[in-house]
Design a protein around this motif. Structure first.
Motif, short mmCIF file in Angstrom:
data_model
loop_
_atom_site.label_atom_id
_atom_site.label_comp_id
_atom_site.label_asym_id
_atom_site.label_seq_id
_atom_site.Cartn_x
_atom_site.Cartn_y
_atom_site.Cartn_z
N GLN A 304 0.84 -1.20 0.00
CA GLN A 304 0.00 0.00 0.00
C GLN A 304 0.88 1.25 0.00
OE1 GLN A 304 -3.42 0.11 -0.08
NE2 GLN A 304 -3.64 -2.12 -0.05
N PHE A 305 0.41 2.30 -0.67
CA PHE A 305 1.16 3.55 -0.77
C PHE A 305 0.27 4.74 -0.41
CE2 PHE A 305 3.62 0.67 -3.24
CZ PHE A 305 4.93 1.12 -3.17
N VAL A 307 -0.54 8.50 -1.29
CA VAL A 307 -0.37 9.45 -2.39
C VAL A 307 -0.94 10.79 -1.94
CG1 VAL A 307 -0.96 10.00 -4.77
CG2 VAL A 307 -0.54 7.62 -4.10
N LYS A 361 -0.32 -0.99 -4.64
CA LYS A 361 0.78 -0.85 -5.59
C LYS A 361 0.32 -1.06 -7.02
CE LYS A 361 5.44 -2.58 -6.52
NZ LYS A 361 6.51 -3.51 -6.06
N LEU A 364 -1.15 2.06 -8.46
CA LEU A 364 -0.44 3.29 -8.13
C LEU A 364 -0.36 4.25 -9.31
CD1 LEU A 364 1.16 4.99 -6.14
CD2 LEU A 364 3.21 3.70 -6.76
N VAL A 381 4.53 10.33 -3.36
CA VAL A 381 4.20 8.92 -3.13
C VAL A 381 5.17 8.34 -2.11
CG1 VAL A 381 4.00 6.63 -4.16
CG2 VAL A 381 3.32 8.65 -5.48
#
Length: 409
Positions: A304-305, A307, A361, A364, A381
């Protein structure tokens, strides 16, 4: 373990070859970005061979259990058993480190270590099968082992809830096995008789015989062996082997193939807690809860990211509506939108709004593109380390299954 009922499920499907007594109330799977291991059977030329499963990054399981066993001793410390060597040992230490639980070992030759963040806890490095045995005897309170090891050595004491068990057969690509494509076909081969039974070499002396018998193998014998079983058929000391398989590289290099219905079980790392320790000792429950919370939060965040982007708008509501109009920008529960104040002509005003979302991901780049298309700029990010929920699903399930609500309230 399956991480809560998250995206990291626990794989314990009922296998006809495995019948376990009932005292296995909880599964917890998912330790890290795991690779699965299968326990399977295979054959080589005029013999059968069980392929060697290479280990994978694992999902750990909290299998609360293990046994009714002996009474909890009067010792005050909490004992946590970890694998002493091999890929699983390294992956387990990496997982704990990722969860800010650093195992400190004064001397690499010593079997005892500590995790400074966990009070009154001793780490004991042991062989996986000894971890299971010492959990059952009460000499350990917690442990991490492969599910295959737990199944083999803890069968008399624990029963998993059905989830995902498999049985997989490996046979040669040529000779008498060239046209054999299923476990049933292998069992029906006329070559196996009372005088000349199928010879299987394996370290799984409980799972192997039970699996083969319940899949119609009437004439089969077993010999005990550990490690490098792939050579047994070629040496003529076995017709088949029963071992762990991962990528399949080893079995291909030894001219083995998988056939339908041949996977005995799918294995991964499991976190096991001794039932009596959980029930009788508050400090063991506290430690278990903290470990579960750390594992769940970390595993939930894997892949998971975060943003973040700045976006012009007339209000936070207007910006949020614009963001939510895009399919990949909803985040965990929706975007966080907050004003970004800047000073112009002596006045302070929110000309921009900061938008923060969480995206997987795989989505993304698409999410970044969608943010830019609706006016997002300065997109940042960064990977996520933890995602803590209000409650820890696995712990809540454990409390419920062990009927610990009163003790934990």
């Amino acid at each position: 373990m399956a991480l809560s009922r998250l995206q990291h499920p626990c794989y314990l499907q009922q296998c006809p070859s495995i019948s376990l007594p009932s005292s296995f109330p909880l599964r917890f799977s998912s330790i890290s970005s795991q690779r699965q291991r299968r326990l399977s059977v295979g054959v080589h030329t005029s013999s059968v061979a069980c392929c060697s499963l290479s280990q994978q990054e694992y999902q750990s399981q909290v299998l609360s259990s293990v046994t009714n066993g002996s009474p909890v001793s009067d010792r005050k410390e909490i004992r946590f058993g970890l694998p002493s060597k091999g890929r699983m040992a390294a992956d387990t230490l990496d997982l704990l480190k990722d969860c800010q639980l650093l195992v400190k070992q004064v001397n690499p030759r010593q079997y005892v270590a500590e995790i400074p963040q966990l009070t009154n806890l001793e780490v004991w490095f042991q062989r996986p099968k000894d971890i299971v045995r010492k959990l059952m005897s009460g000499d350990l309170d917690l442990g991490i082992v492969g599910f295959d090891t737990f199944s083999e050595f803890g069968l008399s004491y624990a029963k998993p809830e059905p989830d995902r068990w498999f049985a997989s057969q490996l046979i040669p690509k040529y000779g008498i096995f060239e046209n054999i494509n299923s476990l049933r076909e292998l069992a029906q081969m006329p070559q196996w008789t009372a005088e000349k039974p199928l010879r299987v070499a394996t370290g799984f002396n409980h799972l192997g015989p039970k699996f083969m018998k319940e899949n119609g193998f009437m004439h089969v014998t077993f010999s005990t062996a550990d490690g490098a079983l792939e050579a047994a058929p070629a040496m003529g000391i076995a017709d088949a082997i029963l071992d762990l398989v991962s990528s399949g590289t080893t079995l291909r290099e030894n001219n083995l193939k998988e056939i339908e219905g041949g996977v005995v079980l799918e294995s991964q790392a499991v976190l096991v807690a001794r039932r009596k320790s959980l029930i009788q000792r508050e400090d063991v429950r506290d430690i278990t809860k903290e470990i579960l919370e750390r594992f769940e939060a970390h595993l939930r965040a894997v892949g998971q990211f975060t943003v973040t982007a700045n976006m012009r708008g007339n209000s936070a509501e207007e910006v949020a509506a614009r963001v939510l109009s895009q399919p990949s920008l909803s985040g965990l529960q929706g975007p966080t939108v907050s004003p970004v104040f800047s000073k112009s002509d002596g006045k302070v005003a929110p000309d921009f709004y900061a938008v923060v979302i969480c995206v997987p991901k795989k989505a993304l780049y698409e999410s970044v593109q969608q943010l830019r298309e609706i006016g997002g700029s300065g997109v940042l990010v960064s990977p996520l380390t933890y995602i803590f929920e209000e409650l820890t699903p696995r712990w809540q399930e454990l409390v419920s299954k062990l009927e610990l609500q009163t003790l934990c309230s």
